[in-house]
Design a protein around this motif. Structure first.
Motif, PDB file in Angstrom:
ATOM      1  N   UNK A  28       0.769  -1.231   0.000  1.00 22.49           N
ATOM      2  CA  UNK A  28       0.000   0.000   0.000  1.00 22.49           C
ATOM      3  C   UNK A  28       0.795   1.274   0.000  1.00 22.49           C
ATOM      4  N   UNK A  29       2.105   1.196   0.032  1.00 27.55           N
ATOM      5  CA  UNK A  29       2.974   2.370  -0.026  1.00 27.55           C
ATOM      6  C   UNK A  29       2.502   3.484   0.909  1.00 27.55           C
ATOM      7  N   UNK A  30       2.403   3.145   2.185  1.00 30.91           N
ATOM      8  CA  UNK A  30       2.095   4.166   3.176  1.00 30.91           C
ATOM      9  C   UNK A  30       0.626   4.357   3.488  1.00 30.91           C
ATOM     10  N   UNK A  31      -0.265   3.647   2.822  1.00 28.38           N
ATOM     11  CA  UNK A  31      -1.684   3.763   3.133  1.00 28.38           C
ATOM     12  C   UNK A  31      -1.976   3.160   4.504  1.00 28.38           C
ATOM     13  N   UNK A  32      -2.796   3.831   5.290  1.00 30.74           N
ATOM     14  CA  UNK A  32      -3.232   3.238   6.547  1.00 30.74           C
ATOM     15  C   UNK A  32      -4.302   2.185   6.252  1.00 30.74           C
ATOM     16  N   UNK A  33      -4.732   1.480   7.279  1.00 35.88           N
ATOM     17  CA  UNK A  33      -5.657   0.368   7.066  1.00 35.88           C
ATOM     18  C   UNK A  33      -6.958   0.816   6.397  1.00 35.88           C
ATOM     19  N   UNK A  34      -7.482   1.950   6.809  1.00 36.33           N
ATOM     20  CA  UNK A  34      -8.753   2.426   6.254  1.00 36.33           C
ATOM     21  C   UNK A  34      -8.593   2.759   4.773  1.00 36.33           C
ATOM     22  N   UNK A  35      -7.525   3.457   4.449  1.00 29.89           N
ATOM     23  CA  UNK A  35      -7.327   3.829   3.051  1.00 29.89           C
ATOM     24  C   UNK A  35      -6.958   2.628   2.194  1.00 29.89           C
ATOM     25  N   UNK A  36      -6.206   1.686   2.731  1.00 29.59           N
ATOM     26  CA  UNK A  36      -5.876   0.484   1.969  1.00 29.59           C
ATOM     27  C   UNK A  36      -7.145  -0.279   1.628  1.00 29.59           C
ATOM     28  N   UNK A  37      -8.046  -0.401   2.596  1.00 31.10           N
ATOM     29  CA  UNK A  37      -9.329  -1.069   2.372  1.00 31.10           C
ATOM     30  C   UNK A  37     -10.121  -0.329   1.299  1.00 31.10           C
ATOM     31  N   UNK A  38     -10.146   0.993   1.401  1.00 28.39           N
ATOM     32  CA  UNK A  38     -10.882   1.794   0.426  1.00 28.39           C
ATOM     33  C   UNK A  38     -10.287   1.647  -0.968  1.00 28.39           C
ATOM     34  N   UNK A  39      -8.949   1.693  -1.074  1.00 26.70           N
ATOM     35  CA  UNK A  39      -8.307   1.608  -2.381  1.00 26.70           C
ATOM     36  C   UNK A  39      -8.582   0.256  -3.045  1.00 26.70           C
ATOM     37  N   UNK A  40      -8.453  -0.819  -2.271  1.00 25.97           N
ATOM     38  CA  UNK A  40      -8.740  -2.140  -2.827  1.00 25.97           C
ATOM     39  C   UNK A  40     -10.194  -2.210  -3.286  1.00 25.97           C
ATOM     40  N   UNK A  41     -11.107  -1.667  -2.484  1.00 19.13           N
ATOM     41  CA  UNK A  41     -12.509  -1.676  -2.870  1.00 19.13           C
ATOM     42  C   UNK A  41     -12.790  -0.882  -4.133  1.00 19.13           C
ATOM     43  N   UNK A  42     -11.990   0.138  -4.388  1.00 14.01           N
ATOM     44  CA  UNK A  42     -12.167   0.945  -5.598  1.00 14.01           C
ATOM     45  C   UNK A  42     -11.865   0.144  -6.859  1.00 14.01           C
ATOM     46  N   UNK A  43     -10.831  -0.696  -6.790  1.00 18.63           N
ATOM     47  CA  UNK A  43     -10.359  -1.344  -8.013  1.00 18.63           C
ATOM     48  C   UNK A  43     -10.437  -2.864  -8.021  1.00 18.63           C
ATOM     49  N   UNK A  44     -10.973  -3.470  -6.984  1.00 12.78           N
ATOM     50  CA  UNK A  44     -11.316  -4.893  -7.026  1.00 12.78           C
ATOM     51  C   UNK A  44     -12.810  -4.947  -6.751  1.00 12.78           C
ATOM     52  N   UNK A  45     -13.577  -5.046  -7.814  1.00 12.86           N
ATOM     53  CA  UNK A  45     -15.024  -4.926  -7.723  1.00 12.86           C
ATOM     54  C   UNK A  45     -15.683  -5.894  -8.697  1.00 12.86           C
ATOM     55  N   UNK A  46     -16.948  -5.691  -8.966  1.00 13.64           N
ATOM     56  CA  UNK A  46     -17.666  -6.609  -9.858  1.00 13.64           C
ATOM     57  C   UNK A  46     -17.045  -6.638 -11.246  1.00 13.64           C
ATOM     58  N   UNK A  47     -16.538  -5.511 -11.716  1.00 13.48           N
ATOM     59  CA  UNK A  47     -15.888  -5.472 -13.029  1.00 13.48           C
ATOM     60  C   UNK A  47     -14.605  -6.300 -13.041  1.00 13.48           C
ATOM     61  N   UNK A  48     -13.993  -6.487 -11.872  1.00 18.85           N
ATOM     62  CA  UNK A  48     -12.757  -7.261 -11.796  1.00 18.85           C
ATOM     63  C   UNK A  48     -13.029  -8.741 -12.017  1.00 18.85           C
ATOM     64  N   UNK A  49     -14.135  -9.224 -11.487  1.00 19.33           N
ATOM     65  CA  UNK A  49     -14.507 -10.625 -11.715  1.00 19.33           C
ATOM     66  C   UNK A  49     -14.776 -10.855 -13.191  1.00 19.33           C
ATOM     67  N   UNK A  50     -15.508  -9.946 -13.803  1.00 19.02           N
ATOM     68  CA  UNK A  50     -15.791  -9.992 -15.244  1.00 19.02           C
ATOM     69  C   UNK A  50     -16.231  -8.594 -15.670  1.00 19.02           C
ATOM     70  N   UNK A  51     -15.714  -8.138 -16.807  1.00 20.60           N
ATOM     71  CA  UNK A  51     -16.098  -6.808 -17.291  1.00 20.60           C
ATOM     72  C   UNK A  51     -17.610  -6.652 -17.371  1.00 20.60           C
ATOM     73  N   UNK A  52     -18.308  -7.730 -17.790  1.00 22.53           N
ATOM     74  CA  UNK A  52     -19.740  -7.627 -17.996  1.00 22.53           C
ATOM     75  C   UNK A  52     -20.062  -6.738 -19.191  1.00 22.53           C
ATOM     76  N   UNK A  53     -21.337  -6.659 -19.572  1.00 21.77           N
ATOM     77  CA  UNK A  53     -21.719  -5.849 -20.742  1.00 21.77           C
ATOM     78  C   UNK A  53     -21.318  -4.380 -20.616  1.00 21.77           C
TER      79      UNK A  53
END
Length: 306
Positions: free
Chosen positions: A251-276
């Motif tokens: 996380x390059x210096x991210x605290x726990x709250x921000x690390x959780x938020x950042x992962x949630x931003x870019x590991x989401x439903x589109x990550x499993x499959x782009x979808x239509x």
């Protein structure tokens, strides 16, 4: 660049009836040393899923380095910017799994000075220079779609904030964790490219990166790789606490709250499959880029799914 080699299976495979043990296949898998990619590939690197005879050797490097290596065809499986994929489609296929997609958020243009009334015009002003993380990044592509006249200088992504603060560039185009931390250093947001794209396209998310496989591996192996990557993402989401604990190390210096938020931003439903909707967004992005003369031509956008 850091390279690690990990076993790809935890389960013993049953031998075929003729008694021969299937030969193992080592596959080089490259991705960024960032919290979101670490989360996606944790299960694969930790041997949490059964990959049969396939072993994955993980290589870590920043996304622009991976883009350039993919241009040379060096990597069998790699994360790349979707901008870069427009230059790679003849050699690589795009997997339907592992995308980084921002839904009303994305790379951010920041500066020492407060946001001007007309950021687009300010970026085209004589003498204004924007520090960017690489000319093959999707962040750079969106900048050129937003303001074609913007002048730029390429700076390693994790040095852009310092570069702007030192007065060496008037603005900086931030990716990765910088999207969340720029305010801590007194920088001001001018434009969120994901928000701009959402308004520009009447509701599309901004597709930033994806995973590709070299075509010469063959259809059967490519499909197996797609299945392994999808399984790794799903396992991480199903065991979020463990995957997040691993991801925080990147996380390059991210605290726990921000690390959780950042992962949630870019590991989401589109990550499993782009979808239509995700597929439509990729088509729109590269279509606009082609019409603007920013990519070489029409792109084969067949998505290989597990």
């Amino acid at each position: 660049m850091r390279t690690t080699s990990t076993p790809s299976t935890r389960k013993r495979r049953r031998s075929p009836r003729d008694g021969r043990v299937p030969a193992s296949r080592t596959i080089r898998l490259a991705h960024s040393p960032d919290a979101d990619d670490a989360f996606m590939f944790w299960a694969l690197a930790a041997g949490k899923i059964d990959t049969g005879t396939r072993r994955y050797e993980h290589e870590l490097a920043d996304i622009e380095t991976l883009n350039r290596r993919a241009l040379r065809g060096e990597l069998e499986v790699t994360a790349v910017s979707l901008h870069a994929y427009a230059h790679l489609a003849d050699r690589y296929v795009l997997l339907a799994h592992g995308a980084s997609v921002g839904d009303r958020y994305g790379p951010r243009i920041v500066a020492r000075s407060p946001r001007p009334a007309d950021p687009r015009g300010a970026l085209a002003a004589p003498g204004t220079v924007v520090a960017v993380p690489g000319e093959l990044t999707t962040a750079f592509l969106t900048l050129k779609l937003y303001q074609p006249a913007a002048r730029h200088v390429v700076v390693p992504f994790d040095e852009i904030e310092d570069y702007v603060l030192a007065g060496r560039a008037d603005a900086g185009l931030l990716i990765h964790e910088g999207q969340l931390t720029y305010g801590d250093r007194g920088l001001h947001l001018w434009v969120d490219m994901g928000e701009w794209w959402y308004e520009e396209t009447h509701g599309l998310p901004l597709p930033l990166g994806g995973n590709v496989v070299r075509r010469d591996l063959g259809a059967a192996l490519i499909r197996d790789i797609a299945r392994d990557l999808k399984a790794s993402i799903q396992y991480g989401l199903e065991h979020r606490a463990e995957a997040l604990a691993h991801a925080k190390r990147f996380g390059r210096g991210l605290d726990d709250v921000r690390a959780d938020r950042f992962v949630g931003m870019y590991v989401n439903a589109y990550t499993i499959d782009y979808g239509p909707q995700g597929r439509r967004a990729v088509t729109e992005l590269l279509g606009r880029a082609q019409r603007a003369g920013l990519v070489p031509g029409p792109v084969d956008l067949t998505f290989v799914a597990a």
